[in-house]
Every structure is written in structure tokens, then in C-alpha cells.
Design an enzyme around this catalytic site. Structure first.
Site, mmCIF file in Angstrom:
data_model
loop_
_atom_site.group_PDB
_atom_site.id
_atom_site.type_symbol
_atom_site.label_atom_id
_atom_site.label_comp_id
_atom_site.label_asym_id
_atom_site.label_seq_id
_atom_site.Cartn_x
_atom_site.Cartn_y
_atom_site.Cartn_z
ATOM 1 N NE ARG A 66 24.701 -48.409 -8.338
ATOM 2 C CZ ARG A 66 25.170 -49.441 -7.637
ATOM 3 N NH1 ARG A 66 26.462 -49.638 -7.530
ATOM 4 N NH2 ARG A 66 24.339 -50.289 -7.062
ATOM 5 C CG MET A 91 37.509 -42.888 -5.716
ATOM 6 S SD MET A 91 38.345 -44.315 -4.949
ATOM 7 C CE MET A 91 38.056 -43.937 -3.221
ATOM 8 C CG ASN A 108 39.638 -52.334 -7.128
ATOM 9 O OD1 ASN A 108 39.891 -51.195 -7.541
ATOM 10 N ND2 ASN A 108 39.277 -52.568 -5.876
ATOM 11 C CG HIS A 110 40.938 -52.284 -1.210
ATOM 12 N ND1 HIS A 110 39.973 -51.304 -1.233
ATOM 13 C CD2 HIS A 110 41.111 -52.622 0.098
ATOM 14 C CE1 HIS A 110 39.568 -51.067 0.001
ATOM 15 N NE2 HIS A 110 40.236 -51.855 0.824
ATOM 16 C CB VAL A 145 32.168 -53.104 -1.782
ATOM 17 C CG1 VAL A 145 33.286 -52.078 -1.627
ATOM 18 C CG2 VAL A 145 30.950 -52.474 -2.419
ATOM 19 C CG ASP A 146 37.010 -52.799 -1.715
ATOM 20 O OD1 ASP A 146 37.367 -52.509 -2.865
ATOM 21 O OD2 ASP A 146 36.686 -51.945 -0.876
HETATM 22 C C1 GAR Z 1 44.996 -45.773 -4.323
HETATM 23 O O1 GAR Z 1 45.586 -45.865 -3.058
HETATM 24 C C2 GAR Z 1 44.025 -46.914 -4.536
HETATM 25 O O2 GAR Z 1 44.440 -48.117 -3.966
HETATM 26 C C3 GAR Z 1 42.808 -46.378 -3.839
HETATM 27 O O3 GAR Z 1 42.764 -45.019 -4.165
HETATM 28 C C4 GAR Z 1 44.078 -44.543 -4.408
HETATM 29 C C5 GAR Z 1 44.103 -43.932 -5.778
HETATM 30 O O4 GAR Z 1 45.347 -43.334 -6.018
HETATM 31 N N1 GAR Z 1 41.629 -47.066 -4.265
HETATM 32 C C6 GAR Z 1 40.556 -47.201 -3.515
HETATM 33 O O5 GAR Z 1 40.461 -46.760 -2.385
HETATM 34 C C7 GAR Z 1 39.427 -47.950 -4.186
HETATM 35 N N2 GAR Z 1 38.294 -48.018 -3.334
HETATM 36 P P1 GAR Z 1 45.804 -43.029 -7.509
HETATM 37 O O6 GAR Z 1 44.644 -42.290 -8.167
HETATM 38 O O7 GAR Z 1 46.993 -42.133 -7.332
HETATM 39 O O8 GAR Z 1 46.116 -44.327 -8.175
#
Ligand code: GAR
Length: 211
Positions: A66, A91, A108, A110, A145-146
Site C-alpha cells: 500500500r 474504493m 470523501n 460516503h 475508515v469513514d
Molecule cells: C457513491 O455512492 C459513493 O458515495 C460511494 O460509491 C459510489 C460511487 O459512485 N463511495 C463509497 O462507498 C466509498 N466507500 P460514483 O463513482 O458514481 O461517484
């Protein structure tokens, strides 16, 4: 305008909304880079079509390393003169080192009302929990996380016939509304961090984003 990178892993619909907002010359952030950890994803195609600089740092190529993955990302961010980083459906979990390097310059979005439903599958878990309100949160990124100081939230109702897709779509529409607003506050220097809390000095910053 503050040179900003948007980090994506796939669809990139939130990134599109940030790009659209930043087309206004009065918007305080400029989307100077779209960086993906996966090649050929729809969000990258869109950014390329828009003439926005793009980069791919493939996380797959850094399996188990990482720090190496993040060093490669940092090199790309530095090359593009990036000052703010917005995670938008990115992700990968970031290390403490990366998070500390970008402290208070890394945000971020969420898909839940934090601190409820950290992690993945938030809409399915909200349905399973029987909550009547769900939503989304923009926050400054901290090590957990978050976790991190909240900049903006929006709530939506959970309706009796909702399935995961219907609920996700209702939340996503709110993500698209609050993310450009929250990035603008940060880029304009309207966010003051006090410990675990962020204070936003912008008209209606707490009320206008609630439904
Ligand atoms: C979104 O809903 C975002 O909030 C979520 O993934 C989706 C991405 O959509 N993020 C997470 O879950 C972060 N852990 P997008 O690529 O169309 O913006």
C-alpha cells in the site's frame, strides 16, 4: 482556484458533478486531475473526453504494498501541482501516512448518514436495519475508515417499497448536490477544523443541505 484531484475507481458520477460545478469560473476549486486506481473505467473516459488530465495508478500492480501504491499516487499528485484531493467512489483504504500527508486537504463522500453504516453495502444495511432516514455525508478523511470531521450531510426518506437500487438512487441524487458544495467550502477556506469537528463559515452551511 485551488488545483484539485478527484480520485475514482469506476463510474465516477460524483466526479462528473464536481467537474460540472468547476466549469463556473467563480467556483473556488479547479479539477486539475482525475486519478483512477483502475484502468479503462467509465469515469476516466468521461474525464478524457472533457480534456481533463487523467492518470491511472493501478492498485493491482502494488498488491500488498500500500505504501508503494500511495507513493506512486503522491508522485502523480505532485507532478500536477495538486493541493486538494476529493475521493469520489475511490474504493481503496488509505494508510495513516497518506492521510496525515493530506490532513485537512482530503475529503470523501460516503453513502450513509455517518457515523451510521461505515464501510460497504450501506444501502442494503440501512434497509436491513429498518431505518426511516438514510443519506450521505461529506467528511474530511482521518485514519479510521469513514471517520473524520463532517462537512455536509443530506437525508432522504426510506420508503416502504424501497429496494437497494431505489434507495441508492435517491441517496446518489443528494450526493451530487452536497459534494460540489462541500468541496467549494473547503477550497474557499471556509472550513475551520477544531479537533474532531469542522466548522463551516458559509451561508446556510448546515441548514440548506438538509431536506
Ligand atoms: C457513491 O455512492 C459513493 O458515495 C460511494 O460509491 C459510489 C460511487 O459512485 N463511495 C463509497 O462507498 C466509498 N466507500 P460514483 O463513482 O458514481 O461517484
Amino acid at each position: 482556484r485551488v488545483p484539485t484531484a478527484v480520485l475514482i475507481s469506476g463510474r465516477g458520477s460524483n466526479m462528473v458533478k464536481l467537474v460540472e460545478a468547476a466549469r463556473d469560473p467563480a467556483y473556488p476549486a479547479e479539477i486539475a486531475l482525475v486519478l483512477s486506481n483502475r484502468a479503462l473505467v467509465p469515469g476516466l473516459v468521461y474525464a478524457e473526453e472533457q480534456g481533463i488530465p487523467t492518470a491511472v495508478v493501478e492498485s493491482r500492480a502494488f498488491k500488498g504494498d500500500r505504501a508503494g501504491f500511495e507513493a506512486a499516487m503522491d508522485a502523480v499528485l505532485a507532478r500536477h501541482g495538486i493541493e486538494l484531493v476529493a475521493l469520489a467512489g475511490f474504493m481503496r483504504v488509505l494508510t495513516e501516512g497518506f492521510v496525515e500527508r493530506w490532513q485537512d486537504r482530503l475529503i470523501n463522500i460516503h453513502p450513509s448518514l455517518l457515523p451510521s453504516f461505515r464501510g460497504l453495502d450501506t444501502h442494503a444495511r440501512a434497509l436491513a436495519a429498518g431505518v426511516r432516514l438514510h443519506g450521505c455525508t461529506v467528511h474530511l478523511v482521518r485514519h479510521g475508515v469513514d471517520e473524520g470531521p463532517i462537512l455536509a450531510q443530506a437525508a432522504v426518506p426510506v420508503l416502504p417499497d424501497d429496494d437497494e437500487a431505489a434507495l441508492a438512487a435517491r441517496v446518489l441524487a443528494e450526493e451530487h448536490r452536497i459534494y460540489p458544495a462541500a468541496l467549494a467550502w473547503l477550497a474557499a477556506g471556509r472550513v475551520r477544523v477544531e479537533g474532531d469537528l469542522a466548522r463551516v463559515d458559509a451561508p446556510g452551511a448546515s441548514a440548506s443541505l438538509a431536506n
